[in-house]
Write a protein that holds these residues in place. Structure first.
Motif, PDB file in Angstrom:
ATOM      1  N   TYR A   2       6.833  48.410  47.608  1.00  0.00           N
ATOM      2  CA  TYR A   2       7.696  49.383  48.259  1.00  0.00           C
ATOM      3  C   TYR A   2       8.318  48.858  49.546  1.00  0.00           C
ATOM      4  O   TYR A   2       9.356  49.311  49.972  1.00  0.00           O
ATOM      5  CB  TYR A   2       6.911  50.646  48.597  1.00  0.00           C
ATOM      6  N   PRO A  67      12.082  56.193  51.044  1.00  0.00           N
ATOM      7  CA  PRO A  67      11.976  57.633  51.248  1.00  0.00           C
ATOM      8  C   PRO A  67      10.655  58.153  50.673  1.00  0.00           C
ATOM      9  O   PRO A  67      10.119  57.587  49.716  1.00  0.00           O
ATOM     10  CB  PRO A  67      13.170  58.206  50.488  1.00  0.00           C
ATOM     11  N   ILE A  68      10.148  59.204  51.267  1.00  0.00           N
ATOM     12  CA  ILE A  68       8.862  59.749  50.836  1.00  0.00           C
ATOM     13  C   ILE A  68       9.008  60.393  49.461  1.00  0.00           C
ATOM     14  O   ILE A  68       9.919  61.176  49.221  1.00  0.00           O
ATOM     15  CB  ILE A  68       8.337  60.765  51.856  1.00  0.00           C
ATOM     16  N   SER A  69       8.084  60.031  48.579  1.00  0.00           N
ATOM     17  CA  SER A  69       8.049  60.611  47.244  1.00  0.00           C
ATOM     18  C   SER A  69       6.603  60.986  46.930  1.00  0.00           C
ATOM     19  O   SER A  69       5.677  60.616  47.650  1.00  0.00           O
ATOM     20  CB  SER A  69       8.576  59.628  46.204  1.00  0.00           C
ATOM     21  N   LYS A  70       6.404  61.685  45.834  1.00  0.00           N
ATOM     22  CA  LYS A  70       5.055  62.094  45.443  1.00  0.00           C
ATOM     23  C   LYS A  70       4.174  60.880  45.172  1.00  0.00           C
ATOM     24  O   LYS A  70       2.993  60.863  45.536  1.00  0.00           O
ATOM     25  CB  LYS A  70       5.118  62.999  44.212  1.00  0.00           C
ATOM     26  N   ALA A  71       4.726  59.853  44.551  1.00  0.00           N
ATOM     27  CA  ALA A  71       3.955  58.641  44.251  1.00  0.00           C
ATOM     28  C   ALA A  71       3.469  57.963  45.535  1.00  0.00           C
ATOM     29  O   ALA A  71       2.329  57.489  45.601  1.00  0.00           O
ATOM     30  CB  ALA A  71       4.800  57.683  43.428  1.00  0.00           C
TER      31      ALA A  71
END
Length: 93
Positions: A2, A67-71
């Motif tokens: 990431y 960007p912030i995601s659930k994963a």
């Protein structure tokens, strides 16, 4: 992966280790020699400084933060609890 940490990859490991050790010794000095009793304030201050530095590096295009995601949240939550335990046991103990 990431993250693209070009700034940290180009930083010599000796400098990185020295910075980490400096934080540990600074914490020790502040909490013992200066009789500072608010370890939670010290941890929060370090957190804010870290966020500020990462934000500045992000705007300088030295670090890519996705960007912030659930994963990402699922991946980071266990690390956050380990950090919280470290703060409570390490700084507070």
């Amino acid at each position: 992966n990431y993250y693209r940490l070009s700034f940290f990859v180009s930083t010599p490991p000796v400098v990185t280790r020295r910075c980490c050790l400096q934080v540990i010794f600074t914490n020790k000095a502040v909490l013992t020699q200066h009789k500072f009793q608010f370890f939670d304030f010290l941890a929060m201050f370090q957190f804010l400084v870290t966020v500020t530095i990462l934000t500045v590096l992000r705007f300088m295009k030295k670090v890519d933060i996705p960007p912030i995601s659930k994963a990402i949240i699922v991946e980071i939550v266990p690390i956050s609890f380990m950090f919280l335990g470290n703060v409570i046991c390490g700084l507070g103990g």
